[in-house]
Design a protein around this motif. Structure first.
Motif, PDB file in Angstrom:
ATOM      1  N   ALA A  36       0.837  -1.211   0.000  1.00 39.23           N
ATOM      2  CA  ALA A  36       0.000   0.000   0.000  1.00 39.23           C
ATOM      3  C   ALA A  36       0.868   1.255   0.000  1.00 39.23           C
ATOM      4  CB  ALA A  36      -0.929  -0.010   1.211  1.00 39.23           C
ATOM      5  N   LEU A  37       1.948   1.226   0.770  1.00 36.76           N
ATOM      6  CA  LEU A  37       2.877   2.365   0.797  1.00 36.76           C
ATOM      7  C   LEU A  37       3.519   2.569  -0.575  1.00 36.76           C
ATOM      8  CD1 LEU A  37       4.581   1.675   4.234  1.00 36.76           C
ATOM      9  CD2 LEU A  37       3.243   3.701   3.671  1.00 36.76           C
ATOM     10  N   LYS A  38       3.919   1.462  -1.184  1.00 43.10           N
ATOM     11  CA  LYS A  38       4.559   1.536  -2.502  1.00 43.10           C
ATOM     12  C   LYS A  38       3.606   2.118  -3.537  1.00 43.10           C
ATOM     13  CE  LYS A  38       7.212  -1.245  -5.788  1.00 43.10           C
ATOM     14  NZ  LYS A  38       7.739  -2.588  -6.110  1.00 43.10           N
TER      15      LYS A  38
ATOM     16  N   HIS B  14      -3.284 -10.262   3.424  1.00 46.92           N
ATOM     17  CA  HIS B  14      -2.632  -9.247   2.591  1.00 46.92           C
ATOM     18  C   HIS B  14      -3.557  -8.038   2.445  1.00 46.92           C
ATOM     19  CE1 HIS B  14      -1.331  -7.194  -1.095  1.00 46.92           C
ATOM     20  NE2 HIS B  14      -0.122  -7.665  -0.821  1.00 46.92           N
ATOM     21  N   ASP B  15      -4.852  -8.299   2.238  1.00 50.28           N
ATOM     22  CA  ASP B  15      -5.828  -7.214   2.116  1.00 50.28           C
ATOM     23  C   ASP B  15      -5.913  -6.415   3.410  1.00 50.28           C
ATOM     24  OD1 ASP B  15      -6.320  -8.215  -0.398  1.00 50.28           O
ATOM     25  OD2 ASP B  15      -8.250  -9.134   0.122  1.00 50.28           O
ATOM     26  N   LEU B  16      -5.872  -7.128   4.540  1.00 53.10           N
ATOM     27  CA  LEU B  16      -5.933  -6.461   5.846  1.00 53.10           C
ATOM     28  C   LEU B  16      -4.734  -5.532   6.022  1.00 53.10           C
ATOM     29  CD1 LEU B  16      -7.827  -6.684   8.413  1.00 53.10           C
ATOM     30  CD2 LEU B  16      -6.002  -8.054   9.413  1.00 53.10           C
ATOM     31  N   GLY B  17      -3.545  -6.039   5.692  1.00 52.85           N
ATOM     32  CA  GLY B  17      -2.341  -5.217   5.791  1.00 52.85           C
ATOM     33  C   GLY B  17      -2.378  -4.037   4.837  1.00 52.85           C
ATOM     34  N   TYR B  18      -2.946  -4.265   3.646  1.00 53.93           N
ATOM     35  CA  TYR B  18      -3.041  -3.186   2.654  1.00 53.93           C
ATOM     36  C   TYR B  18      -3.909  -2.050   3.190  1.00 53.93           C
ATOM     37  CZ  TYR B  18      -3.073  -1.104  -2.010  1.00 53.93           C
ATOM     38  OH  TYR B  18      -2.894  -0.250  -3.073  1.00 53.93           O
ATOM     39  N   SER B  19      -5.024  -2.393   3.820  1.00 54.91           N
ATOM     40  CA  SER B  19      -5.894  -1.376   4.426  1.00 54.91           C
ATOM     41  C   SER B  19      -5.146  -0.584   5.494  1.00 54.91           C
ATOM     42  CB  SER B  19      -7.130  -2.032   5.058  1.00 54.91           C
ATOM     43  OG  SER B  19      -7.915  -2.664   4.081  1.00 54.91           O
ATOM     44  N   THR B  20      -4.314  -1.284   6.263  1.00 55.16           N
ATOM     45  CA  THR B  20      -3.527  -0.617   7.302  1.00 55.16           C
ATOM     46  C   THR B  20      -2.488   0.303   6.676  1.00 55.16           C
ATOM     47  OG1 THR B  20      -3.736  -2.722   8.484  1.00 55.16           O
ATOM     48  CG2 THR B  20      -2.378  -1.041   9.516  1.00 55.16           C
ATOM     49  N   GLY B  21      -1.908  -0.126   5.550  1.00 60.07           N
ATOM     50  CA  GLY B  21      -0.940   0.704   4.839  1.00 60.07           C
ATOM     51  C   GLY B  21      -1.557   1.999   4.338  1.00 60.07           C
ATOM     52  N   LYS B  22      -2.819   1.933   3.896  1.00 59.50           N
ATOM     53  CA  LYS B  22      -3.514   3.144   3.452  1.00 59.50           C
ATOM     54  C   LYS B  22      -3.710   4.107   4.613  1.00 59.50           C
ATOM     55  CE  LYS B  22      -7.054   2.319   0.631  1.00 59.50           C
ATOM     56  NZ  LYS B  22      -8.208   1.573   0.059  1.00 59.50           N
ATOM     57  N   MET B  23      -3.919   3.563   5.817  1.00 59.32           N
ATOM     58  CA  MET B  23      -4.006   4.410   7.011  1.00 59.32           C
ATOM     59  C   MET B  23      -2.675   5.122   7.260  1.00 59.32           C
ATOM     60  SD  MET B  23      -6.030   1.984   9.721  1.00 59.32           S
ATOM     61  CE  MET B  23      -7.757   1.537   9.518  1.00 59.32           C
ATOM     62  N   ALA B  24      -1.578   4.376   7.047  1.00 63.11           N
ATOM     63  CA  ALA B  24      -0.244   4.958   7.245  1.00 63.11           C
ATOM     64  C   ALA B  24      -0.026   6.129   6.290  1.00 63.11           C
ATOM     65  CB  ALA B  24       0.834   3.893   7.032  1.00 63.11           C
ATOM     66  N   VAL B  25      -0.468   5.982   5.052  1.00 64.78           N
ATOM     67  CA  VAL B  25      -0.336   7.062   4.064  1.00 64.78           C
ATOM     68  C   VAL B  25      -1.103   8.292   4.541  1.00 64.78           C
ATOM     69  CG1 VAL B  25      -0.891   7.777   1.706  1.00 64.78           C
ATOM     70  CG2 VAL B  25       0.042   5.480   2.133  1.00 64.78           C
ATOM     71  N   ASP B  26      -2.315   8.087   5.058  1.00 63.67           N
ATOM     72  CA  ASP B  26      -3.107   9.206   5.583  1.00 63.67           C
ATOM     73  C   ASP B  26      -2.380   9.921   6.722  1.00 63.67           C
ATOM     74  OD1 ASP B  26      -5.165   8.783   3.805  1.00 63.67           O
ATOM     75  OD2 ASP B  26      -6.373   7.589   5.206  1.00 63.67           O
ATOM     76  N   ILE B  27      -1.740   9.136   7.593  1.00 62.20           N
ATOM     77  CA  ILE B  27      -1.016   9.713   8.726  1.00 62.20           C
ATOM     78  C   ILE B  27       0.200  10.494   8.243  1.00 62.20           C
ATOM     79  CG2 ILE B  27       0.418   9.111  10.740  1.00 62.20           C
ATOM     80  CD1 ILE B  27      -1.639   6.852  11.281  1.00 62.20           C
ATOM     81  N   LEU B  28       0.915   9.955   7.284  1.00 61.84           N
ATOM     82  CA  LEU B  28       2.093  10.646   6.737  1.00 61.84           C
ATOM     83  C   LEU B  28       1.700  11.956   6.059  1.00 61.84           C
ATOM     84  CD1 LEU B  28       4.018   7.580   5.271  1.00 61.84           C
ATOM     85  CD2 LEU B  28       4.612   8.903   7.320  1.00 61.84           C
TER      86      LEU B  28
END
Length: 332
Positions: free
Chosen positions: A59-61, A273-287
């Motif tokens: 998700a970050l990538k 993988h989908d669960l982690g991807y959703s969490t990665g999108k949260m990280a992008v929002d925080i950044l």
């Protein structure tokens, strides 16, 4: 004299202009080269947790953050030693990471104890409120939020399928680590459903992954079916359970689909993988400036029955069309 002063003034202006330009370039370069630091803490290696981590990084990538370019990921694994979680968490805080990803309950609790300032995202958590990570799922508050792997129907559907697929079963053996709060919650929920459908639970507890084979063997002759909940300690040594189950023809039901792919019989599970991807999108929002307190805890939306055909054969299970009609089939 006036001419000399004019030349000096022009020179000074040119120098100031050059400095300003150089400063702008340097500032632009510095901005361009700013590297985001993300620390990842995981209690043990097994496919579900690994898949969640990989989904997070993907998700970050996809959002333009790539490890080795504008992103530095510090991934640390406690290797099944729960005491290592706190040491790792403290190290990630000391390194001043921009965000910490904590995979599974023990890691998330250690991270939260280590900092109230750095944003923390959790994933693969059974009960975020029970684990005291957040006080409210919609408005987490504080510096932590993330995703839970608890689909409301997962345990109920998996346990109910035991009765449907193995109608002669009367006793279900459950292997888990009583020191893992997430496992305890899963087991309590499983026992409620077992009682409702008239099946008896027989428990075998472990402290480390090295205890898992012995726990499985201790249930021989006492149970008709094995159920392995979402328990990091047991799942890390799942092959030990599979070996015992195959040798003694005991059907194995599990808490997540990745364990079915490894050689157990069946589960109603989610894609980690989908669960982690959703969490990665949260990280992008925080950044990008959002606070964890403003991001509701996420839950999996999809649930699917996963059946391993090869495991069914090895565990002495006769597959029927009714079993397979709505299932994702693996192990062919």
């Amino acid at each position: 004299m006036k001419k000399i002063l004019f030349v000096i003034l022009c020179g000074a202006l040119l120098m100031l202009s050059a400095c300003g330009s150089s400063e702008k370039k340097a500032t632009g370069k510095e901005k361009e080269e700013k590297t985001v630091k993300i620390g990842i803490i995981q209690p043990v290696e097994h496919p579900s947790l690994d898949a969640a981590r990989e989904g997070f990084i993907d998700a970050l990538k996809d959002a333009g953050y790539e490890d080795g370019k504008n992103l530095k990921i510090d991934y640390q694994n406690a290797q099944g030693e729960m005491n290592n979680n706190m040491t790792i968490a403290q190290n990630l805080v000391a390194d001043e990471n921009d965000v910490i990803l904590a995979i599974a309950t023990s890691s998330a609790q250690a991270a939260l104890q280590s900092t109230k300032d750095i944003p923390i995202l959790f994933t693969a958590i059974t009960d975020p409120i029970g684990a005291k990570l957040v006080s409210d799922l919609e408005k987490p508050g504080g510096n932590v939020t993330g995703t839970s792997d608890t689909h409301p129907d997962a345990i109920k559907n998996t346990i109910t399928s035991i009765k449907e697929f193995i109608p002669e079963a009367k006793k279900v053996g459950i292997i888990y680590n009583s020191g893992e709060s997430n496992a305890v919650v899963n087991v309590e929920n499983a026992k409620k459903v077992l009682k409702e459908i008239g099946l008896e639970s027989v428990e075998a507890t472990v402290s480390t992954s090295a205890d898992v084979k012995q726990a499985a063997e201790s249930l021989l002759g006492r149970v008709d079916v094995l159920y392995i909940p979402k328990d990091n300690t047991v799942v890390a040594a799942l092959e030990s359970v599979i070996k015992v189950a195959n040798e003694h023809k005991i059907p194995t039901f599990v808490g997540e689909g990745d364990s079915v792919k490894r050689g157990t019989f069946a589960s109603y599970g989610i894609e980690y993988h989908d669960l982690g991807y959703s969490t990665g999108k949260m990280a992008v929002d925080i950044l990008k400036g959002k606070k964890p307190s403003e991001i509701p805890v996420g839950f999996p939306e999809k649930l699917e029955l996963v059946i391993n055909k090869k495991a069914a054969e090895q565990e002495g299970i006769t597959l029927t069309e009714d079993m397979l009609k709505d299932a994702k089939i693996v192990g062919e």
